[in-house]
Design a protein around this motif. Structure first.
Motif, short mmCIF file in Angstrom:
data_model
loop_
_atom_site.label_atom_id
_atom_site.label_comp_id
_atom_site.label_asym_id
_atom_site.label_seq_id
_atom_site.Cartn_x
_atom_site.Cartn_y
_atom_site.Cartn_z
N VAL A 1 -11.92 11.22 -7.87
CA VAL A 1 -11.82 10.70 -6.60
C VAL A 1 -10.51 11.22 -5.77
N ARG A 2 -10.78 11.73 -4.94
CA ARG A 2 -9.54 12.51 -4.10
C ARG A 2 -8.93 11.14 -3.18
N THR A 3 -8.22 10.51 -3.79
CA THR A 3 -7.65 9.28 -3.09
C THR A 3 -6.68 9.38 -2.16
N ARG A 4 -5.85 10.72 -2.37
CA ARG A 4 -4.85 11.05 -1.43
C ARG A 4 -3.53 10.15 -1.50
N HIS A 5 -3.36 9.56 -2.38
CA HIS A 5 -2.33 8.52 -2.58
C HIS A 5 -0.89 9.09 -2.40
N ASN A 6 -0.76 10.29 -2.85
CA ASN A 6 0.39 11.06 -2.62
C ASN A 6 0.18 12.53 -2.57
N SER B 1 -14.76 7.60 1.91
CA SER B 1 -15.06 7.60 3.40
C SER B 1 -13.60 7.35 4.15
N GLU B 2 -13.58 7.79 5.42
CA GLU B 2 -12.38 7.43 6.16
C GLU B 2 -12.04 5.83 6.25
N GLU B 3 -13.00 4.87 6.15
CA GLU B 3 -12.77 3.76 6.29
C GLU B 3 -12.32 3.35 4.68
N GLU B 4 -12.74 3.75 3.61
CA GLU B 4 -12.05 3.39 2.59
C GLU B 4 -10.76 4.04 2.27
N LEU B 5 -10.50 5.32 2.67
CA LEU B 5 -9.32 5.82 2.59
C LEU B 5 -8.22 4.95 3.42
N GLN B 6 -8.62 4.70 4.55
CA GLN B 6 -7.66 3.81 5.59
C GLN B 6 -7.32 2.53 4.96
N GLU B 7 -8.32 1.93 4.19
CA GLU B 7 -7.91 0.62 3.49
C GLU B 7 -7.15 0.79 2.45
N LEU B 8 -7.58 1.96 1.52
CA LEU B 8 -6.40 2.03 0.33
C LEU B 8 -5.08 2.25 0.89
N ALA B 9 -4.96 3.18 2.01
CA ALA B 9 -3.53 3.60 2.48
C ALA B 9 -2.93 2.24 2.84
N LEU B 10 -3.48 1.44 3.58
CA LEU B 10 -2.93 0.25 4.38
C LEU B 10 -2.34 -0.94 3.39
N VAL B 11 -3.24 -1.04 2.06
CA VAL B 11 -3.22 -2.04 1.45
C VAL B 11 -1.87 -1.70 0.22
N THR B 12 -1.88 -0.29 0.02
CA THR B 12 -0.83 0.32 -0.97
C THR B 12 0.47 0.25 -0.07
#
Length: 334
Positions: A230-235, A296-307
């Motif tokens: 899963v390409r989470t793009r967290h860093n 999805s863009e929505e999932e990615l945005q949520e992951l980024a914001l909460v992290t």
């Protein structure tokens, strides 16, 4: 000692004179991650080759011995060797054991696209400048970044694209801040394991996956024990090209220019190749049977914001308020 000298005595017309001829400077170039034939191994060979070709047969001759992953020890051991000058140059992913600010490259969700990442890490980019300052404080010469791409989470059996979906999944991460904190903020149960023990840990079920690598590493090393990426793009994963400062100072002006120019060429080539290379391994992983998932863009945005919300408040204590203020000022808004 890096320099050795021999004296050649010349006699001519009854007059005896002498001159000192410098033998080649001998340097050790190593990496903590990458075997011979790997992209990092190829880059080390390119760096060494450029240096040797431009100095061979001259008074400034430099020879370079290359040491691949694990040939001089594990990740920490080989970084220790760089710090004391037993290794002169490295392409590596720096440890935080000497300066916690080395972990700034792992700050989660600094950016979400390649253009922002490249702008930050290129020569003159804001993260490039910060990294240079930290290396200098540690007694290291920083030449440039070695970008790989956006990280993801590779797992077996199940995968997650949300914080809720990640609950219960044990994910291997490096132990230095903020890697465990990032995985925890994303909903996973982080487990700190050294690189050399990851395969066995996956195989025996100690962990359910690997977090924090570009897909190349999970494909090349673990594809027979992992099902999903899963390409989470967290860093944005990047190594560095660096050199022990004392080794650097032993060089004359011409040698310094050759070594630095060769490093710049290797770094520039990696910037040019990284995105295409990363995509090629997405395709290889899919062909090998791994399922590749882009949130999805929505999932990615949520992951980024909460992290960001959970991890970024901890940055000041680790990296110092001065450095963190620069990160907050310059990191793109989500």
């Amino acid at each position: 000692m890096k320099f050795y000298y021999k004296i050649t005595i010349l006699a001519s017309l009854g007059c005896v004179s002498s001159m000192v001829l410098a033998e080649p400077v001998e340097f050790r170039l190593a990496t903590d991650s990458g075997s011979k034939g790997s992209p990092v191994g190829d880059s080390m060979e390119r760096w060494a080759s450029i240096i040797e070709e431009n100095t061979k047969g001259t008074p400034d001759e430099i020879s370079v011995d290359i040491f691949y992953q694990d040939e001089l020890g594990d990740q920490k051991e080989v970084f220790d060797l760089l710090m004391v000058g037993e290794v002169d140059m490295m392409i590596n992913w720096p440890m935080t054991s000497y300066d916690r600010r080395m972990g700034l490259r792992n700050v989660p969700y600094l950016f979400l696209d390649w253009e922002e990442a490249f702008a930050a890490y290129k020569t003159g980019g804001w993260l490039n400048d910060l990294y240079s300052e930290v290396h200098e404080d540690m007694g290291l010469k920083f030449f440039g970044a070695y970008p790989e791409g956006f990280a993801g989470v590779a797992t077996r059996g199940q995968y997650a694209t949300t914080v809720e979906g990640a609950d219960g999944l044990k994910i291997r991460v490096p132990g230095n801040f903020p890697n465990p904190e990032t995985m925890q903020a994303m909903g996973y149960a982080p487990v700190s394991i050294t690189w050399g023990e990851v395969y066995t840990s996956l195989q025996t079920g100690v962990v359910d996956g690997d977090g924090g690598n570009v897909i190349y590493w999970d494909y090349e090393y673990f594809r027979d024990v992992l099902d999903y990426y899963v390409r989470t793009r967290h860093n944005f994963v990047t190594g560095v090209l660096s050199m022990n400062q004392q080794s650097w100072e032993q060089l004359n002006k011409n040698q310094k220019e050759i070594v630095a120019d060769a490093a710049a060429e290797v770094s520039a080539q990696q910037f040019e190749d990284a995105r295409e290379f990363d995509q090629s391994y997405v395709e290889k992983a899919i062909e090998a049977g791994m399922k590749y998932i882009e949130p999805s863009e929505e999932e990615l945005q949520e992951l980024a914001l909460v992290t960001r919300e959970k991890v970024w408040p901890q940055l000041d204590d680790e990296f110092g308020s001065e450095l963190v203020s620069k990160i907050r000022e310059r990191a793109p808004e989500l």
